[in-house]
Design an enzyme around this catalytic site. Structure first.
Site, PDB file in Angstrom:
ATOM      1  N   ASP A 187       7.205   1.945   9.827  1.00 51.87           N
ATOM      2  CA  ASP A 187       6.495   2.224   8.576  1.00 51.87           C
ATOM      3  C   ASP A 187       6.486   0.929   7.776  1.00 51.87           C
ATOM      4  O   ASP A 187       7.515   0.269   7.656  1.00 51.87           O
ATOM      5  CB  ASP A 187       7.228   3.326   7.796  1.00 51.87           C
ATOM      6  CG  ASP A 187       6.564   3.604   6.458  1.00 51.87           C
ATOM      7  OD1 ASP A 187       5.469   4.192   6.459  1.00 51.87           O
ATOM      8  OD2 ASP A 187       7.143   3.227   5.420  1.00 51.87           O
TER       9      ASP A 187
ATOM     10  N   GLU B  98       1.084   1.930  12.014  1.00 53.54           N
ATOM     11  CA  GLU B  98      -0.088   2.524  11.374  1.00 53.54           C
ATOM     12  C   GLU B  98      -1.306   1.643  11.639  1.00 53.54           C
ATOM     13  O   GLU B  98      -1.178   0.428  11.635  1.00 53.54           O
ATOM     14  CB  GLU B  98       0.138   2.611   9.866  1.00 53.54           C
ATOM     15  CG  GLU B  98       1.332   3.426   9.471  1.00 53.54           C
ATOM     16  CD  GLU B  98       1.963   2.909   8.189  1.00 53.54           C
ATOM     17  OE1 GLU B  98       1.535   3.359   7.119  1.00 53.54           O
ATOM     18  OE2 GLU B  98       2.859   2.073   8.259  1.00 53.54           O
TER      19      GLU B  98
ATOM     20  N   ASP C  65      10.709   6.587   4.097  1.00 51.02           N
ATOM     21  CA  ASP C  65      10.115   5.623   5.033  1.00 51.02           C
ATOM     22  C   ASP C  65      10.549   5.907   6.473  1.00 51.02           C
ATOM     23  O   ASP C  65       9.768   5.748   7.415  1.00 51.02           O
ATOM     24  CB  ASP C  65      10.509   4.187   4.658  1.00 51.02           C
ATOM     25  CG  ASP C  65       9.940   3.764   3.315  1.00 51.02           C
ATOM     26  OD1 ASP C  65       9.011   4.453   2.831  1.00 51.02           O
ATOM     27  OD2 ASP C  65      10.420   2.759   2.759  1.00 51.02           O
TER      28      ASP C  65
END
Ligand SMILES: [Zn+2]
Length: 349
Positions: free
Chosen positions: A148, A232, A328
């Protein structure tokens, strides 16, 4: 009518013939590369005009603004390591300038292809791009991780590991935010404004160097530890992030106190992912990009998705099963899960 690269390149040939003393000091190939960049800027500009958008006109770059010169081929107007055999120090020879000593930050690997010389404030940098860079596969570790990306921590792994944004970077980002506020107050054309511009530019350059350094270290640590790294997808990350509140809500980190400061730290994700991709490829690691939608609101244990799961910026607690975790880390576990599901689907297909 419009002038294209081909015309300008031909014109450049004439200009060089008319002014043998002045022009011969610069390499033809390097001047052509500059024209190609100009052409690219205008082609992009007219494409945006054609699409009915309102583009910014390519800005004229005066002496003070045009800060990069590129030589597209080592040996043509420019030679890397030009005094090898004569000196233990490294030199680059630039046509019209001579041998220039270089402080080398990293050993050069592969074949030097292009050479750029870049000015940042009062400092000069030589940037090399290389072909045939040897891959350095790392032994398998059997470990996988989701990561993350954030502001207080550049990276949080699904194992709970955190790589903080460096303190130095945070400090410089703070000073840069101050310098930019100061700059906004100065009158156009004033002496003080000129000084403020120089100060902000120098700090910008420093942020870039520190960000690069931090990204190299974080990426290296990840590829050494994990065979598979899931992150991501940056193309959709920013929008989702501001919607889920990461950018609007202040983090606990002092470094993240002001919006401007935070946006300076945010901008490090792209740099980090580019470096991570290079290192992963060289090390033979697998990178998987996933849609980050919902990863911060979904419980990593039971899959319950609700924005109430996010108690604060730092903590998540599931309203269905009670699972509590660092927000997170919870997101990183979801990112890993999404990546492994993608990989399984790809293998089954
Ligand atoms: Zn749950």
């Amino acid at each position: 009518m419009s002038v294209r690269y081909g015309d300008q390149s031909a014109e450049l040939k004439h200009a060089r013939a008319d002014d043998p003393d002045g022009q011969a000091r610069r390499s033809f190939a390097s001047q052509q590369a500059t024209l190609r960049r100009l052409d690219k800027a205008f082609v992009a500009f007219f494409k945006r005009v054609g699409e009915g958008r309102a583009p910014g006109f390519p800005r004229f770059k005066g002496r003070g603004r045009f800060d990069t010169v590129e030589w597209p081929k080592d040996g043509d107007g420019c030679r890397w390591d030009s005094r090898s055999g004569h000196s233990t120090a490294t030199y680059v020879r630039l046509q019209g300038v001579g041998h220039v000593r270089v402080h080398q930050h990293r050993p050069v690997r592969g074949q030097v292809k292009t050479i750029s010389v870049k000015r940042e404030g009062s400092r000069w940098f030589v940037v090399l791009s290389c072909d045939d860079v040897p891959a350095e596969p790392l032994p398998a570790t059997g470990a996988v991780a989701g990561i993350d990306m954030g502001v207080a921590s550049l990276v949080t792994t699904s194992d709970g590991g955190r790589v903080a944004n460096s303190r130095h970077l945070a400090a410089t980002a703070g000073r840069l935010a101050d310098a930019q506020r100061d700059l906004a107050r100065r009158k156009r054309g004033s002496q003080r404004r000129r000084k403020a511009v120089a100060r902000a530019a120098a700090l910008h350059a420093k942020v870039r160097r520190q960000r690069l350094d931090g990204a190299h270290k974080a990426a290296l640590a990840l590829v050494r530890t994990y065979d598979v790294i899931v992150h991501e997808d940056p193309r959709i990350t920013n929008m989702t992030r501001s919607a889920s509140g990461t950018i609007e809500q202040p983090g606990r980190n002092v470094a993240a106190e002001s919006g401007l400061n935070r946006s300076i730290l945010d901008a490090g994700w792209g740099v980090f992912l580019t470096i991570l991709a290079h290192k992963a490829e060289s090390a033979g690691r697998t990178l998987i990009a996933v849609n980050p939608d919902g990863t911060s609101r979904t419980c990593a244990r039971c899959g319950h998705c609700a924005k109430e799961n996010r108690v604060t910026q730092a903590d998540s607690a599931c309203t269905a099963c009670g699972h509590a975790a660092h927000a997170d880390v919870n997101a990183a576990v979801n990112i890993l899960g999404a990546g492994l599901a993608l990989r399984q689907a790809a293998e089954a297909a």
